[in-house]
Design an enzyme around this catalytic site. Structure first.
Site, PDB file in Angstrom:
ATOM      1  N   ASP A 144       0.849  -1.201   0.000  1.00  0.00           N
ATOM      2  CA  ASP A 144       0.000   0.000   0.000  1.00  0.00           C
ATOM      3  C   ASP A 144       0.878   1.243   0.000  1.00  0.00           C
ATOM      4  O   ASP A 144       2.052   1.194   0.398  1.00  0.00           O
ATOM      5  CB  ASP A 144      -0.884   0.031   1.254  1.00  0.00           C
ATOM      6  CG  ASP A 144      -1.817  -1.162   1.318  1.00  0.00           C
ATOM      7  OD1 ASP A 144      -2.139  -1.717   0.252  1.00  0.00           O
ATOM      8  OD2 ASP A 144      -2.209  -1.526   2.448  1.00  0.00           O
TER       9      ASP A 144
HETATM   10  N1  URA Z   1      -1.058  -6.011   3.921  1.00  0.00           N
HETATM   11  C1  URA Z   1      -1.606  -4.760   3.941  1.00  0.00           C
HETATM   12  O1  URA Z   1      -2.639  -4.532   4.542  1.00  0.00           O
HETATM   13  N2  URA Z   1      -0.938  -3.799   3.291  1.00  0.00           N
HETATM   14  C2  URA Z   1       0.222  -3.973   2.636  1.00  0.00           C
HETATM   15  O2  URA Z   1       0.787  -3.027   2.080  1.00  0.00           O
HETATM   16  C3  URA Z   1       0.766  -5.274   2.625  1.00  0.00           C
HETATM   17  C4  URA Z   1       0.095  -6.271   3.270  1.00  0.00           C
END
Ligand code: URA
Length: 228
Positions: A101
């Protein structure tokens, strides 16, 4: 990456020969002769020697320490992408093997090899990913068993695969997953009535961040590439 280093890395020329080619005006970047050996190349720059484009030879395998605010996409008009930071790597097929993310930091694998990235990300290969997680509410000891048993996430048919949680302090832990559903870590803690405030990926398979600082990247070793 500097132009002379790029030439030495992407052709049979030694660094000395590369410097000579630049000095004598035989090297063009994006159609213009460049005589500055230290010219910094950007991702997407086209380098030609004697009128012939230097194409990246072989596949590319990189690990980057992503900073918060950078997106895991190959191109974006407005926002910084992970690929914008890969000075000198111009391979046209470069893509991200397992996205993070925008607000997540840590280890991102980037490659030109589609089969390899499939192995890294496919749930069938159960590649381990380790995340450092901080939460707004205390992490309860009961999460350890809940995550090991599998969690029912909203809009998913199956429980999450067994995951390992090591609680490090009241609000911090290390979570090991073998799959990568959309926002999985945040949704797993959300299912416990908690919320993730910080998330950093520490490792994928046998590849770890090591000394890489935020924004830095390096090539994977042959052993690391072969480990998937
Ligand atoms: N899980 C998440 O919630 N976000 C990420 O960036 C990676 C794994």
């Amino acid at each position: 990456m500097r132009l002379d280093k790029y030439l030495a890395t992407h052709s049979d020329a030694t660094r000395t020969l590369a410097k000579m080619a630049i000095k004598t005006g035989r090297v063009e970047v994006n159609g213009e002769v460049v005589k500055d050996q230290g010219r910094k190349l950007k991702s997407g720059d086209v380098v030609e020697v004697n009128g012939r484009e230097l194409v990246e030879s072989g596949e590319v395998y990189l690990v980057m320490h992503k900073q918060a605010g950078v997106i895991c996409a190959t191109q974006d008009e407005e926002q910084d992408t992970v690929l914008d930071f890969l000075d000198g790597y111009t391979h046209k097929e470069l893509h991200i093997a397992g996205r993070l993310d925008k607000d997540t930091t840590g280890l991102v694998l980037i490659t030109s090899d589609g089969k390899w990235s499939h192995r890294v990300t496919s749930p069938n290969y159960s590649c381990e990913k380790v995340y450092y997680v901080e939460t707004v509410l205390p992490m309860l000891a009961s999460y350890v068993d809940d995550f090991a048993a599998g969690v029912q996430l909203r809009d998913e048919e199956k429980l999450t695969k067994p995951a390992g949680l090591e609680i490090l302090s009241e609000h911090a832990g290390m979570l090991t997953l073998t799959e990568g559903k959309y926002h999985q870590v945040k949704r797993m803690f959300g299912a416990m009535g908690n919320r993730v405030t910080k998330l950093k990926r520490e490792s994928v398979g046998r590849v770890s961040l090591g000394d890489l600082k935020e924004g830095e990247f390096r090539e994977l070793t042959k052993e690391e590439v072969g480990g998937f």
